[in-house]
Write a protein that holds these residues in place. Structure first.
Motif, PDB file in Angstrom:
ATOM      1  N   ILE A  12       0.843  -1.195   0.000  1.00 40.13           N
ATOM      2  CA  ILE A  12       0.000   0.000   0.000  1.00 40.13           C
ATOM      3  C   ILE A  12       0.882   1.249   0.000  1.00 40.13           C
ATOM      4  CG2 ILE A  12      -0.219   0.018   2.515  1.00 40.13           C
ATOM      5  CD1 ILE A  12      -3.150   1.015   2.060  1.00 40.13           C
ATOM      6  N   ALA A  13       0.424   2.280  -0.676  1.00 37.03           N
ATOM      7  CA  ALA A  13       1.133   3.560  -0.678  1.00 37.03           C
ATOM      8  C   ALA A  13       0.929   4.240   0.678  1.00 37.03           C
ATOM      9  CB  ALA A  13       0.603   4.443  -1.803  1.00 37.03           C
ATOM     10  N   PRO A  14       1.990   4.752   1.292  1.00 36.75           N
ATOM     11  CA  PRO A  14       1.864   5.379   2.611  1.00 36.75           C
ATOM     12  C   PRO A  14       0.805   6.487   2.676  1.00 36.75           C
ATOM     13  CG  PRO A  14       4.158   5.055   2.096  1.00 36.75           C
ATOM     14  CD  PRO A  14       3.379   4.716   0.842  1.00 36.75           C
ATOM     15  N   GLU A  15       0.627   7.229   1.586  1.00 35.77           N
ATOM     16  CA  GLU A  15      -0.377   8.307   1.610  1.00 35.77           C
ATOM     17  C   GLU A  15      -1.807   7.775   1.654  1.00 35.77           C
ATOM     18  OE1 GLU A  15       0.780   7.738  -2.754  1.00 35.77           O
ATOM     19  OE2 GLU A  15       1.869   7.869  -0.864  1.00 35.77           O
ATOM     20  N   LYS A  16      -1.989   6.480   1.458  1.00 32.59           N
ATOM     21  CA  LYS A  16      -3.320   5.860   1.524  1.00 32.59           C
ATOM     22  C   LYS A  16      -3.601   5.218   2.883  1.00 32.59           C
ATOM     23  CE  LYS A  16      -4.534   6.377  -2.855  1.00 32.59           C
ATOM     24  NZ  LYS A  16      -5.768   6.945  -3.307  1.00 32.59           N
ATOM     25  N   LEU A  17      -2.639   5.273   3.801  1.00 34.90           N
ATOM     26  CA  LEU A  17      -2.791   4.567   5.078  1.00 34.90           C
ATOM     27  C   LEU A  17      -3.935   5.096   5.941  1.00 34.90           C
ATOM     28  CD1 LEU A  17       0.877   3.807   6.147  1.00 34.90           C
ATOM     29  CD2 LEU A  17      -0.944   2.157   5.626  1.00 34.90           C
ATOM     30  N   THR A  18      -4.154   6.384   5.968  1.00 31.01           N
ATOM     31  CA  THR A  18      -5.246   6.932   6.783  1.00 31.01           C
ATOM     32  C   THR A  18      -6.592   6.430   6.272  1.00 31.01           C
ATOM     33  OG1 THR A  18      -3.956   8.881   7.347  1.00 31.01           O
ATOM     34  CG2 THR A  18      -6.347   9.045   7.603  1.00 31.01           C
ATOM     35  N   GLU A  19      -6.767   6.465   4.975  1.00 33.22           N
ATOM     36  CA  GLU A  19      -8.006   5.967   4.364  1.00 33.22           C
ATOM     37  C   GLU A  19      -8.138   4.457   4.588  1.00 33.22           C
ATOM     38  OE1 GLU A  19     -10.251   6.325   0.026  1.00 33.22           O
ATOM     39  OE2 GLU A  19      -8.188   6.986   0.217  1.00 33.22           O
ATOM     40  N   TYR A  20      -7.034   3.736   4.441  1.00 31.49           N
ATOM     41  CA  TYR A  20      -7.043   2.293   4.666  1.00 31.49           C
ATOM     42  C   TYR A  20      -7.399   1.977   6.113  1.00 31.49           C
ATOM     43  CZ  TYR A  20      -5.730  -2.568   4.914  1.00 31.49           C
ATOM     44  OH  TYR A  20      -5.762  -3.926   5.126  1.00 31.49           O
ATOM     45  N   GLN A  21      -6.837   2.731   7.057  1.00 36.44           N
ATOM     46  CA  GLN A  21      -7.105   2.500   8.474  1.00 36.44           C
ATOM     47  C   GLN A  21      -8.595   2.648   8.785  1.00 36.44           C
ATOM     48  OE1 GLN A  21      -5.014   5.139  11.116  1.00 36.44           O
ATOM     49  NE2 GLN A  21      -5.507   3.916  12.916  1.00 36.44           N
ATOM     50  N   LYS A  22      -9.240   3.631   8.201  1.00 37.03           N
ATOM     51  CA  LYS A  22     -10.683   3.807   8.406  1.00 37.03           C
ATOM     52  C   LYS A  22     -11.455   2.610   7.873  1.00 37.03           C
ATOM     53  CE  LYS A  22     -10.438   8.824   8.161  1.00 37.03           C
ATOM     54  NZ  LYS A  22     -10.692   9.985   7.325  1.00 37.03           N
ATOM     55  N   MET A  23     -11.081   2.138   6.681  1.00 40.54           N
ATOM     56  CA  MET A  23     -11.732   0.977   6.091  1.00 40.54           C
ATOM     57  C   MET A  23     -11.495  -0.267   6.952  1.00 40.54           C
ATOM     58  SD  MET A  23     -11.040  -0.864   2.421  1.00 40.54           S
ATOM     59  CE  MET A  23      -9.516  -1.596   2.984  1.00 40.54           C
ATOM     60  N   ALA A  24     -10.254  -0.470   7.405  1.00 40.79           N
ATOM     61  CA  ALA A  24      -9.911  -1.639   8.207  1.00 40.79           C
ATOM     62  C   ALA A  24     -10.617  -1.614   9.555  1.00 40.79           C
ATOM     63  CB  ALA A  24      -8.397  -1.711   8.395  1.00 40.79           C
ATOM     64  N   ASP A  25     -10.740  -0.429  10.146  1.00 37.36           N
ATOM     65  CA  ASP A  25     -11.440  -0.305  11.430  1.00 37.36           C
ATOM     66  C   ASP A  25     -12.903  -0.727  11.276  1.00 37.36           C
ATOM     67  OD1 ASP A  25     -11.472   0.484  14.224  1.00 37.36           O
ATOM     68  OD2 ASP A  25     -12.695   2.182  13.558  1.00 37.36           O
ATOM     69  N   LYS A  26     -13.521  -0.281  10.211  1.00 40.68           N
ATOM     70  CA  LYS A  26     -14.908  -0.651   9.932  1.00 40.68           C
ATOM     71  C   LYS A  26     -15.021  -2.158   9.687  1.00 40.68           C
ATOM     72  CE  LYS A  26     -18.647   0.696   6.779  1.00 40.68           C
ATOM     73  NZ  LYS A  26     -18.976   1.562   5.637  1.00 40.68           N
ATOM     74  N   ALA A  27     -14.116  -2.698   8.867  1.00 42.16           N
ATOM     75  CA  ALA A  27     -14.137  -4.132   8.564  1.00 42.16           C
ATOM     76  C   ALA A  27     -13.927  -4.956   9.836  1.00 42.16           C
ATOM     77  CB  ALA A  27     -13.071  -4.467   7.532  1.00 42.16           C
ATOM     78  N   GLY A  28     -13.010  -4.535  10.678  1.00 40.06           N
ATOM     79  CA  GLY A  28     -12.751  -5.259  11.924  1.00 40.06           C
ATOM     80  C   GLY A  28     -13.974  -5.332  12.814  1.00 40.06           C
ATOM     81  N   ALA A  29     -14.718  -4.239  12.897  1.00 43.29           N
ATOM     82  CA  ALA A  29     -15.938  -4.238  13.698  1.00 43.29           C
ATOM     83  C   ALA A  29     -16.963  -5.224  13.137  1.00 43.29           C
ATOM     84  CB  ALA A  29     -16.524  -2.825  13.758  1.00 43.29           C
ATOM     85  N   VAL A  30     -17.061  -5.279  11.816  1.00 43.09           N
ATOM     86  CA  VAL A  30     -18.009  -6.203  11.183  1.00 43.09           C
ATOM     87  C   VAL A  30     -17.607  -7.650  11.464  1.00 43.09           C
ATOM     88  CG1 VAL A  30     -18.957  -7.001   8.972  1.00 43.09           C
ATOM     89  CG2 VAL A  30     -18.711  -4.539   9.417  1.00 43.09           C
ATOM     90  N   TRP A  31     -16.325  -7.973  11.279  1.00 42.54           N
ATOM     91  CA  TRP A  31     -15.871  -9.344  11.553  1.00 42.54           C
ATOM     92  C   TRP A  31     -16.130  -9.723  13.009  1.00 42.54           C
ATOM     93  CZ3 TRP A  31     -13.695  -8.258   6.771  1.00 42.54           C
ATOM     94  CH2 TRP A  31     -13.527  -9.356   5.916  1.00 42.54           C
ATOM     95  N   LYS A  32     -15.819  -8.825  13.932  1.00 43.41           N
ATOM     96  CA  LYS A  32     -16.052  -9.107  15.355  1.00 43.41           C
ATOM     97  C   LYS A  32     -17.537  -9.273  15.646  1.00 43.41           C
ATOM     98  CE  LYS A  32     -13.569  -8.543  18.510  1.00 43.41           C
ATOM     99  NZ  LYS A  32     -13.010  -9.405  19.499  1.00 43.41           N
ATOM    100  N   ASP A  33     -18.379  -8.445  15.043  1.00 42.58           N
ATOM    101  CA  ASP A  33     -19.828  -8.561  15.246  1.00 42.58           C
ATOM    102  C   ASP A  33     -20.357  -9.922  14.813  1.00 42.58           C
ATOM    103  OD1 ASP A  33     -19.933  -5.993  16.240  1.00 42.58           O
ATOM    104  OD2 ASP A  33     -20.874  -5.117  14.460  1.00 42.58           O
ATOM    105  N   HIS A  34     -19.706 -10.518  13.813  1.00 47.41           N
ATOM    106  CA  HIS A  34     -20.166 -11.814  13.300  1.00 47.41           C
ATOM    107  C   HIS A  34     -19.477 -12.999  13.974  1.00 47.41           C
ATOM    108  CE1 HIS A  34     -22.990 -10.413  10.325  1.00 47.41           C
ATOM    109  NE2 HIS A  34     -22.113  -9.501   9.942  1.00 47.41           N
ATOM    110  N   GLY A  35     -18.583 -12.741  14.944  1.00 49.58           N
ATOM    111  CA  GLY A  35     -18.038 -13.843  15.733  1.00 49.58           C
ATOM    112  C   GLY A  35     -16.542 -14.066  15.680  1.00 49.58           C
ATOM    113  N   ALA A  36     -15.784 -13.253  14.936  1.00 52.45           N
ATOM    114  CA  ALA A  36     -14.326 -13.415  14.944  1.00 52.45           C
ATOM    115  C   ALA A  36     -13.797 -13.136  16.350  1.00 52.45           C
ATOM    116  CB  ALA A  36     -13.672 -12.473  13.943  1.00 52.45           C
TER     117      ALA A  36
END
Length: 120
Positions: A12-36
């Motif tokens: 990943i390009a370093p300038e995309k990390l902030t945007e990626y972090q927001k996406m990953a934070d959202k994805a992590g919450a979804v995975w945890k909500d479903h039982g991860a």
């Protein structure tokens, strides 16, 4: 107890990390909500590994890219299959699927892993 782990490696390009972090934070919450059990995303910080293949090399990084490694821990492979099906059907992630604006999904490495050794 034996767990099952999905692992990811992506450039990943370093300038995309902030945007990626927001996406990953959202994805992590979804995975945890479903039982991860756990959801981790980490960005490369120290690539000094003389005489070994670096994560940058393994991820196929271009000069202007860094590496993210991620893993999701599940109670079992069966639960992983159930959880991933639920996650893929979750409308909270529909706006993220196949969006190559943050990183190139085709360059991401992914695999499922059985537990071999564990120290908690």
């Amino acid at each position: 107890m034996t767990h099952y782990v999905d692992g990811f490696l992506l450039p990943i390009a370093p300038e995309k990390l902030t945007e990626y972090q927001k996406m990953a934070d959202k994805a992590g919450a979804v995975w945890k909500d479903h039982g991860a059990i756990a959801y981790w995303e980490c960005v490369g910080d120290d690539f000094n590994c003389h005489d070994m293949t670096s994560f940058r090399q393994a991820a196929g990084c271009k000069d202007n890219e860094t590496v993210v490694i991620a893993w999701i821990i599940y109670p079992s492979r069966e639960e992983r299959d159930r959880i991933n099906a639920a996650v893929m059907a979750d409308p909270r992630l529909s706006d993220m699927c196949n969006d190559d604006s943050i990183f190139d999904y085709k360059r991401m490495a992914y695999a499922g892993f059985r537990e071999l050794v564990r120290h908690d």
